[in-house]
Scaffold this motif. Structure first.
Motif, PDB file in Angstrom:
ATOM      1  N   VAL A  37     -16.276 -36.882   5.736  1.00 39.67           N
ATOM      2  CA  VAL A  37     -17.438 -37.825   6.780  1.00 39.67           C
ATOM      3  C   VAL A  37     -16.664 -38.749   7.878  1.00 39.67           C
ATOM      4  O   VAL A  37     -16.944 -38.443   8.907  1.00 39.67           O
ATOM      5  N   CYS A  38     -15.265 -39.025   7.451  1.00 44.23           N
ATOM      6  CA  CYS A  38     -14.692 -39.967   8.536  1.00 44.23           C
ATOM      7  C   CYS A  38     -14.502 -39.007   9.545  1.00 44.23           C
ATOM      8  O   CYS A  38     -14.279 -39.210  10.799  1.00 44.23           O
ATOM      9  N   LYS A  39     -13.687 -37.755   9.335  1.00 41.76           N
ATOM     10  CA  LYS A  39     -13.433 -36.724  10.251  1.00 41.76           C
ATOM     11  C   LYS A  39     -14.422 -36.298  11.139  1.00 41.76           C
ATOM     12  O   LYS A  39     -14.157 -35.776  12.229  1.00 41.76           O
ATOM     13  N   ASP A  40     -15.650 -36.258  10.646  1.00 46.93           N
ATOM     14  CA  ASP A  40     -16.900 -35.783  11.563  1.00 46.93           C
ATOM     15  C   ASP A  40     -17.346 -36.809  12.212  1.00 46.93           C
ATOM     16  O   ASP A  40     -18.385 -36.637  13.361  1.00 46.93           O
ATOM     17  N   VAL A  41     -16.845 -38.011  12.305  1.00 46.49           N
ATOM     18  CA  VAL A  41     -17.487 -39.237  12.980  1.00 46.49           C
ATOM     19  C   VAL A  41     -16.853 -39.276  14.262  1.00 46.49           C
ATOM     20  O   VAL A  41     -15.319 -39.296  14.207  1.00 46.49           O
ATOM     21  N   SER A  42     -17.285 -39.448  15.503  1.00 41.54           N
ATOM     22  CA  SER A  42     -16.690 -39.757  16.654  1.00 41.54           C
ATOM     23  C   SER A  42     -16.161 -41.056  16.899  1.00 41.54           C
ATOM     24  O   SER A  42     -15.370 -41.136  17.933  1.00 41.54           O
ATOM     25  N   HIS A  43     -16.555 -42.139  16.294  1.00 41.21           N
ATOM     26  CA  HIS A  43     -16.286 -43.443  16.369  1.00 41.21           C
ATOM     27  C   HIS A  43     -14.783 -43.589  15.941  1.00 41.21           C
ATOM     28  O   HIS A  43     -14.480 -42.903  14.980  1.00 41.21           O
ATOM     29  N   CYS A  44     -14.262 -44.586  16.334  1.00 37.83           N
ATOM     30  CA  CYS A  44     -12.834 -45.120  16.180  1.00 37.83           C
ATOM     31  C   CYS A  44     -12.893 -46.329  15.451  1.00 37.83           C
ATOM     32  O   CYS A  44     -13.685 -46.899  15.736  1.00 37.83           O
ATOM     33  N   PRO A  45     -11.811 -46.636  14.482  1.00 41.86           N
ATOM     34  CA  PRO A  45     -11.863 -47.860  13.837  1.00 41.86           C
ATOM     35  C   PRO A  45     -11.368 -48.792  14.787  1.00 41.86           C
ATOM     36  O   PRO A  45     -10.960 -48.674  15.879  1.00 41.86           O
ATOM     37  N   ARG A  46     -11.450 -50.125  14.633  1.00 43.52           N
ATOM     38  CA  ARG A  46     -11.063 -51.381  15.466  1.00 43.52           C
ATOM     39  C   ARG A  46      -9.647 -51.522  15.639  1.00 43.52           C
ATOM     40  O   ARG A  46      -9.210 -51.286  14.809  1.00 43.52           O
ATOM     41  N   VAL A  47      -9.257 -51.595  16.785  1.00 45.56           N
ATOM     42  CA  VAL A  47      -7.945 -51.904  17.275  1.00 45.56           C
ATOM     43  C   VAL A  47      -7.487 -53.508  17.476  1.00 45.56           C
ATOM     44  O   VAL A  47      -8.371 -53.961  18.171  1.00 45.56           O
ATOM     45  N   ASP A  48      -6.747 -54.181  16.718  1.00 46.48           N
ATOM     46  CA  ASP A  48      -6.456 -55.256  16.817  1.00 46.48           C
ATOM     47  C   ASP A  48      -4.772 -55.383  17.238  1.00 46.48           C
ATOM     48  O   ASP A  48      -4.129 -54.569  16.949  1.00 46.48           O
ATOM     49  N   PRO A  49      -4.672 -56.485  17.783  1.00 51.03           N
ATOM     50  CA  PRO A  49      -3.113 -56.683  18.223  1.00 51.03           C
ATOM     51  C   PRO A  49      -2.365 -57.260  17.061  1.00 51.03           C
ATOM     52  O   PRO A  49      -3.033 -58.371  16.375  1.00 51.03           O
ATOM     53  N   TRP A  50      -1.285 -56.783  16.691  1.00 56.96           N
ATOM     54  CA  TRP A  50      -0.544 -57.473  15.701  1.00 56.96           C
ATOM     55  C   TRP A  50       0.992 -57.984  16.063  1.00 56.96           C
ATOM     56  O   TRP A  50       1.427 -57.599  17.331  1.00 56.96           O
ATOM     57  N   LEU A  51       1.427 -58.963  15.224  1.00 60.78           N
ATOM     58  CA  LEU A  51       2.821 -59.304  15.577  1.00 60.78           C
ATOM     59  C   LEU A  51       3.549 -58.761  14.349  1.00 60.78           C
ATOM     60  O   LEU A  51       3.437 -58.929  13.090  1.00 60.78           O
ATOM     61  N   MET A  52       4.708 -58.165  14.937  1.00 64.89           N
ATOM     62  CA  MET A  52       5.683 -57.485  13.766  1.00 64.89           C
ATOM     63  C   MET A  52       6.746 -58.628  13.632  1.00 64.89           C
ATOM     64  O   MET A  52       7.445 -59.004  14.500  1.00 64.89           O
ATOM     65  N   LEU A  53       6.832 -58.925  12.431  1.00 65.63           N
ATOM     66  CA  LEU A  53       7.625 -60.253  12.193  1.00 65.63           C
ATOM     67  C   LEU A  53       9.090 -59.768  11.806  1.00 65.63           C
ATOM     68  O   LEU A  53       9.273 -58.380  11.601  1.00 65.63           O
ATOM     69  N   PRO A  54      10.218 -60.386  12.029  1.00 66.32           N
ATOM     70  CA  PRO A  54      11.483 -60.071  11.949  1.00 66.32           C
ATOM     71  C   PRO A  54      11.763 -59.265  10.425  1.00 66.32           C
ATOM     72  O   PRO A  54      11.051 -59.669   9.359  1.00 66.32           O
ATOM     73  N   PRO A  55      12.634 -58.338  10.548  1.00 69.97           N
ATOM     74  CA  PRO A  55      12.758 -57.508   9.312  1.00 69.97           C
ATOM     75  C   PRO A  55      13.553 -58.360   8.083  1.00 69.97           C
ATOM     76  O   PRO A  55      13.925 -59.315   8.358  1.00 69.97           O
ATOM     77  N   ASN A  56      13.085 -58.054   7.034  1.00 71.41           N
ATOM     78  CA  ASN A  56      13.479 -58.624   5.746  1.00 71.41           C
ATOM     79  C   ASN A  56      13.374 -58.072   4.605  1.00 71.41           C
ATOM     80  O   ASN A  56      12.688 -56.974   4.786  1.00 71.41           O
ATOM     81  N   PRO A  57      14.052 -58.026   3.515  1.00 74.11           N
ATOM     82  CA  PRO A  57      14.033 -57.297   2.294  1.00 74.11           C
ATOM     83  C   PRO A  57      12.896 -57.396   1.598  1.00 74.11           C
ATOM     84  O   PRO A  57      12.961 -57.554   0.395  1.00 74.11           O
TER      85      PRO A  57
END
Length: 334
Positions: A37-57
């Motif tokens: 059903v998702c593949k047949d839908v022309s709508h796209c999910p919401r896009v938000d700005p993210w902050l990529m935090l410094p790498p850690n284990p």
């Protein structure tokens, strides 16, 4: 579950448009019917700005902080062992793709953490650099440029190339951007130059410290913006007038918000997004807090106190303060 397969696609489209990308992926993965059903839908999910935090284990994956939802997202990246051993460091981002650099191997790769796609770039060597910029990223082409903090000019590569080309400049460069098919650079003295014939250059009107933060970014409306950090908690913004080829200082960028950092900056439509403030510049202050600078009132507001773990990668740790090790990121399904 089977009833979802018969649900009207316009209703599913409304649901999908309200979901952030991680929730959309979970929604689609629940069952085969939902996925179709998702593949047949022309709508796209919401896009938000993210902050990529410094790498850690972190065993759960790389940590991203979603600005509108005020919560962390963990994404497992391809080749996780290499990333978590801190062999690879994120050094740039555009259109959902992240540039990773390995000083150990002297190589770069492009990674989309949402789709898992990877693109290997030509070897560039182990020498530390100031900034890597993804100038263009689409299905037809990609262009990556690298700036050095102690060398004039830049190196550039594109899709189909097996090496890096060197381009000279008059001074050491702070930033580079592709705008309306042409390259613009900002050097260590604040001069912005358009790389085209006839050559044009715009000196910085104010004499400032040569290492003060500056960046160039493009708005969704197609305007070119120049940002300068004039103090720890204050910014100035100019928009390029293409008719007069002059910079016009402004305290109003409308319904947009700017997200700035050393490695990457972008402009984002903020009006219809939860908890995003228009006419503001989002940045990390000296106390590693996420803050918003209101352009109209010239005031700083605390948005979120970030919990930043230790940074293990030598290329990251010895070159920049922690607040400059953070990438802004817009997730993408492409």
């Amino acid at each position: 579950m089977a009833d979802w397969a018969t649900l009207q696609t316009d209703i599913v489209g409304i649901i999908v448009s309200k979901l952030a990308i991680p929730d959309y992926l979970r929604f689609r993965a629940v069952c085969t019917s939902w996925n179709h059903v998702c593949k047949d839908v022309s709508h796209c999910p919401r896009v938000d700005p993210w902050l990529m935090l410094p790498p850690n284990p972190n065993p759960l994956g790389v940590q991203f902080f979603c600005i509108p939802e005020r919560k962390n997202q963990s994404i497992r990246l391809p080749s996780t062992a290499s990333f978590f051993e801190s062999v690879w460091a994120p050094v740039g981002s555009l259109n959902g793709w992240i540039i990773y650099f390995s000083q150990t191997y002297g190589t770069m790769q492009l990674v989309n953490p949402i789709t898992g796609k990877q693109i290997q770039l030509p070897p560039i060597g182990r020498r530390a650099f100031s900034k890597a910029k993804l100038l263009e990223m689409n299905e037809r082409n990609f262009i990556v440029a690298v700036l050095y903090g102690d060398e004039k000019g830049y190196k550039i590569t594109r899709k189909g190339s097996n090496n890096w080309s060197s381009v000279e400049s008059k001074h050491i460069l702070d930033d580079i951007i592709k705008h309306r098919g042409r390259l613009y650079t900002c050097d260590m003295y604040g001069t912005v130059e358009m790389w085209a014939e006839p050559p044009r250059a715009w000196p910085d009107e104010e004499v400032t410290h040569q290492w003060k933060f500056r960046c160039l970014l493009e708005t969704p409306a197609g305007d070119l913006i120049r940002v300068k950090r004039v103090s720890q908690n204050k910014f100035a913004v100019w928009i390029l007038d293409h008719e007069t080829f002059s910079w016009v200082e402004t305290e109003n960028i409308g319904d947009f918000a700017l997200f700035v950092s050393h490695y990457n900056s972008f402009c984002f439509p903020a009006k219809d997004h939860l908890n995003l403030k228009t006419n503001c510049i989002y940045f990390i202050d000296v106390h590693n807090n996420l803050c918003a600078f209101n352009l109209e009132h010239a005031t700083k507001e605390l948005v979120e106190t970030l919990t930043i773990g230790p940074v293990r990668n030598d290329h990251y740790r010895h070159r920049r303060p922690q607040r400059d090790q953070i990438l802004w990121f817009i997730p993408s399904l492409k």
